[in-house]
Structure formats: C-alpha cells, structure tokens
Design a protein around this motif. Structure first.
Motif, PDB file in Angstrom:
ATOM      1  N   ARG A   1       3.532   7.590  -0.243  1.00  0.00           N
ATOM      2  CA  ARG A   1       2.392   7.876   0.624  1.00  0.00           C
ATOM      3  C   ARG A   1       1.074   7.602  -0.099  1.00  0.00           C
ATOM      4  NH1 ARG A   1       3.972  13.421   3.739  1.00  0.00           N
ATOM      5  NH2 ARG A   1       1.923  13.030   4.700  1.00  0.00           N
ATOM      6  N   ILE A   2       1.161   7.322  -1.387  1.00  0.00           N
ATOM      7  CA  ILE A   2       0.031   6.775  -2.140  1.00  0.00           C
ATOM      8  C   ILE A   2       0.278   5.275  -2.198  1.00  0.00           C
ATOM      9  CG2 ILE A   2      -1.264   6.803  -4.298  1.00  0.00           C
ATOM     10  CD1 ILE A   2      -1.229   9.498  -2.776  1.00  0.00           C
ATOM     11  N   VAL A   3      -0.616   4.485  -1.615  1.00  0.00           N
ATOM     12  CA  VAL A   3      -0.340   3.065  -1.419  1.00  0.00           C
ATOM     13  C   VAL A   3      -1.480   2.215  -1.983  1.00  0.00           C
ATOM     14  CG1 VAL A   3       1.095   3.441   0.626  1.00  0.00           C
ATOM     15  CG2 VAL A   3      -1.381   3.174   0.892  1.00  0.00           C
ATOM     16  N   PRO A   4      -1.152   0.968  -2.376  1.00  0.00           N
ATOM     17  CA  PRO A   4      -2.225   0.092  -2.861  1.00  0.00           C
ATOM     18  C   PRO A   4      -3.212  -0.251  -1.753  1.00  0.00           C
ATOM     19  CG  PRO A   4      -0.153  -1.115  -2.692  1.00  0.00           C
ATOM     20  CD  PRO A   4       0.173   0.329  -2.493  1.00  0.00           C
ATOM     21  N   PHE A   5      -2.695  -0.448  -0.529  1.00  0.00           N
ATOM     22  CA  PHE A   5      -3.531  -0.754   0.629  1.00  0.00           C
ATOM     23  C   PHE A   5      -2.935  -0.051   1.841  1.00  0.00           C
ATOM     24  CE2 PHE A   5      -3.535  -4.436  -2.206  1.00  0.00           C
ATOM     25  CZ  PHE A   5      -4.877  -4.513  -2.516  1.00  0.00           C
ATOM     26  N   LEU A   6      -3.788   0.454   2.706  1.00  0.00           N
ATOM     27  CA  LEU A   6      -3.298   1.051   3.942  1.00  0.00           C
ATOM     28  C   LEU A   6      -2.564   0.005   4.771  1.00  0.00           C
ATOM     29  CD1 LEU A   6      -6.392   3.198   5.058  1.00  0.00           C
ATOM     30  CD2 LEU A   6      -4.416   3.926   3.699  1.00  0.00           C
ATOM     31  N   ARG A   7      -1.618   0.450   5.559  1.00  0.00           N
ATOM     32  CA  ARG A   7      -0.872  -0.468   6.408  1.00  0.00           C
ATOM     33  C   ARG A   7      -1.804  -1.170   7.392  1.00  0.00           C
ATOM     34  NH1 ARG A   7       4.718   2.706   8.023  1.00  0.00           N
ATOM     35  NH2 ARG A   7       4.710   4.153   6.276  1.00  0.00           N
ATOM     36  N   GLN A   8      -1.407  -2.352   7.806  1.00  0.00           N
ATOM     37  CA  GLN A   8      -2.203  -3.093   8.774  1.00  0.00           C
ATOM     38  C   GLN A   8      -2.371  -2.276  10.048  1.00  0.00           C
ATOM     39  OE1 GLN A   8      -0.620  -6.924   9.802  1.00  0.00           O
ATOM     40  NE2 GLN A   8      -2.405  -7.515  10.991  1.00  0.00           N
ATOM     41  N   GLY A   9      -3.600  -2.148  10.483  1.00  0.00           N
ATOM     42  CA  GLY A   9      -3.893  -1.402  11.699  1.00  0.00           C
ATOM     43  C   GLY A   9      -4.132   0.077  11.489  1.00  0.00           C
TER      44      GLY A   9
END
Length: 425
Positions: free
Chosen positions: A359-367
């Motif tokens: 849930r810690i991500v390099p980039f948020l999911r598209q959209g």
C-alpha cells in the motif's frame, strides 16, 4: 389531523423527478427507504442522495434504474455497485462543504428522510447519532418525513428539531444500526503504538471507526487531559471518557464537551451518549470547518488511506479509477490539524493489503484520486514505523517512505521509482 402515518402513506409525498436526502450512517431511516422502493413502479427519475448509509438500500437495485438514481456524497458498500451498473453517481465534496450545497441551492432538496428520537414533552426530537448535513437538508426541503424511534439516543447540539418542522411521523421500534468493535491484529496494534507516541497530554483528537483508531486509543490510558473534536467516534473513546483521560478541558472549541457530527458503534456507545450533555453533536459545516478545527491546540488528526505514494500523495477514495468511498472529512482535519498550534496530521495504514500487495507505492495507480496532497501530509505510519515528511524534499521523502513499506516490497518500490524518475528528484 395527526402527523402520524404509516411509512407507505408518508412516502406518497415523493413524486417523479424529486431529489430525496437520506440521513446517514447509524441513523439511516431504512423503514422509509424500503417503503419508497416499494413505489418504484409509480415513480421515475427520483434522485436519492446521501453520505454513507447503513443497512439495505433496495432503491439501489439496478433493476429499478428508471425509478431511482443514487447520488452518493460518500460511497458505502450497499450502493457501491451502482456506479458500475449505471444507476448511481458520486459527487466529490468535503464533508464541511456539503451543508452549503443545500443552503446555496446548488442541490435543491425536495424531501428529507430523517430518523429521530421520540418527541419530548415540549415537542422536540433529536437527530440522535447523525447530524452531518441533515440540518441543512431539513431547512431546505419542501417536505420532511421522520422515522420516530424510542431507541434513537437523544443527543444535544444542532440536531434538535420540533415536530412542527416535520410533515409526517412514522413510528418504529427497532434497533438502530450498530457496529461491534473488531479484534485488533498485531500489525494494527503496532500502528496504534506509533500513533500514541506522537500524542502529547492536552491534545485534541480526531479519529474514525476501525481497528487502527481503536488500537491507538488503547495506548492512551496513561495520558492526561485529552480532548475530542472529531467527525465521528465509536466505542473506543468511552473508557477514556469515563476514566477522565478524555475530559476536553484544554480544547480551544466547545471546551468541556466532546464534539462530533455523527457516530456509530455498539449499544454501549448509544447508551453512553443518550441524554449526555458531555457529547455535543454539531453540523459538519462547523465540526469539519478547518478554521474551527485549527483553534484547538495540539490538534491530532488520524486518518487512513487506500494507498500512498513515496512522495506522500494520499489516495483515500478510489482503487485506481474505481470509486470506492469518498473525500469525506479527511482534508478538513488534515489541514485543520496542521495549522493548529502543536498539531499533527497523521495518515495511518497497514503496509500491505490482505493479498500481500504493497500500500506504499512508487506511483499511485492510474486513475487514482489524490484526496490529501503531498504538500499537506506530515506523518505516514505503518506497522513498520513513522515517516516524518514535514519539510522534507522528494528524495528525503522517498527514503522515509521506503523504510515504512513492507520489507518484501522495499527494494522493488525504490527501483520502480528511480526507473521512471531517474535523477529528477
């Protein structure tokens, strides 16, 4: 003529193309919404709008799409399917702003469905456990229908309404919607410990429902003179109030009173707030007003997220492009706490999903929607520690965020980020 009628008789006031506001959360008037759904064949294009509601929502059945359209200001599980099915929409709005949409006539309310306590000897009822935007809806609706329930707690504050303001009263005698406290996992317990470490004596708290807020509350038994100014609260605060840990003596707003706009929990909670002047239920335009919140010294805002990227962008309302919940009051309190003298704005979440995804991500999911921007964030907490992002550069934030990610994902998060960003940070 008596105002007391059956639910079926009361909802006849609703006509095609009307907009109906439904009181939210534990106060959801399900007897009225069920009766309205039974009229589906007689109605067309009725908009039913509300925040998160509890219980069944028969009007949200896609088979009734010609009769009813759901407009969610915060999306609950019972209506989440409507967005994909096409018989529902989502209106993004801060909870602090929602009453203003009604008062400014941006959204015209034709009928308000509410759920109240029994009238007292003077004819006054209480909106009980959910005030939120309902007062504004009542003031601006052409007709008000009340589900009157002896089991609805009588609370003080903005939610006092006289029977003269109500067109029809429908008597019911049934439990209001409730949530029992869930078990706290070891990961949630550790998150609670980290949250509690940031809370000083004489702080004022905002926290919601769930195991993480409850875990934090269990760690505060030795704190002193805490306050409560929160969008909502649940059972976790009751012991702290009864043991004088939360006494609200050092708040800057409504000192000596716990302040909320709705609440949901067990029967113990409802018994505690019933006829209890220590608890004041006010409209969300006041409780969630950033200018009001910041007046509390050492204001602590504790909120959650679906995912957070390593620069601090917080997605709390969608899974990618799929809407899941809503904006709610997160930004109201994050900003209010960060502007408070000695305040702290906290986002707390487990580092991985139940399926093991980070849930810690390099980039948020598209959209994905950004509810709280990286410039507003101060602290992000997982079971692996505290990331202090306040005043940090993007590169410094990346290091802070990677260290609180799950160990199995840390290397991959950092690698993916730099493959795209390279030296841009």
């Amino acid at each position: 003529m008596s105002k007391y009628v059956s639910a079926q008789e009361a909802v006849k006031i609703v006509k095609s193309s009307d907009r109906v506001y439904v009181q939210a959360a534990a106060a959801t008037p399900t007897v009225l919404t069920k009766a309205l759904a039974e009229r589906a064949s007689e109605l067309r294009d009725v908009e039913i709008c509300h925040l998160h509601t509890e219980g069944e929502a028969p009007y949200a059945n896609p088979e009734l799409a010609e009769s009813f359209h759901v407009n969610s200001f915060f999306i609950g599980k019972n209506v989440r399917h409507t967005l994909q099915a096409g018989n529902g929409s989502y209106t993004p709005v801060f909870l602090s702003e929602l009453p203003h949409l009604f008062r400014k006539k941006v959204l015209k309310i034709d009928v308000a469905f509410i759920h109240v306590s029994m009238p007292d000897k003077h004819g006054y009822c209480s909106l009980g456990v959910s005030v939120e935007a309902t007062v504004a809806a009542i003031e601006n609706a052409q007709y008000v229908i009340a589900q009157v329930n002896p089991r609805m707690p009588r609370t003080f504050g903005d939610g006092i309404i006289h029977v003269s303001e109500i067109n029809y009263l429908v008597e019911v005698d049934e439990p209001i919607h409730s949530h029992e406290m869930a078990l706290i996992s070891p990961e949630e317990d550790r998150i609670g410990t980290y949250i509690a470490s940031l809370i000083e004596d004489e702080s004022t708290l905002q926290m919601g429902i769930g195991s993480i807020p409850n875990a934090a509350l269990t760690k505060l038994v030795n704190h002193k003179n805490l306050g409560l100014h929160t969008e909502m609260f649940s059972d976790g605060v009751v012991d702290l109030i009864e043991n004088d840990v939360i006494n609200c003596n050092y708040k800057g707003v409504v000192r000596g009173r716990a302040l909320a706009t709705f609440l949901i929990g067990s029967q113990r909670l409802y018994d505690f707030v019933n006829d209890n002047p220590f608890v004041e239920m006010r409209e969300s335009s006041f409780v969630n007003d950033t200018a009001v919140i910041r007046r509390n010294p050492k204001m602590i805002a504790i909120n959650s997220a679906i995912e957070v990227d390593i620069t601090g962008q917080v997605c709390a309302d969608s899974i990618g492009a799929r809407m899941y919940s809503g904006v709610g009051g997160q930004m109201d309190f994050i900003r209010g706490a960060s502007l408070s003298a000695g305040g702290k704005a906290i986002i707390a979440l487990p580092s991985i999903t139940k399926r093991g995804e980070s849930r810690i991500v390099p980039f948020l999911r598209q959209g994905a929607g950004v509810v709280t921007t990286r410039s507003h964030v101060q602290y992000i907490i997982t079971e692996n520690g505290i990331a202090d992002l306040y005043g940090k550069t993007l590169k410094q934030r990346m290091k802070e965020m990677v260290k609180i990610a799950h160990p199995l994902h840390q290397e991959n998060i950092e690698r993916q980020f730099f493959e795209v960003k390279n030296t841009a940070v």
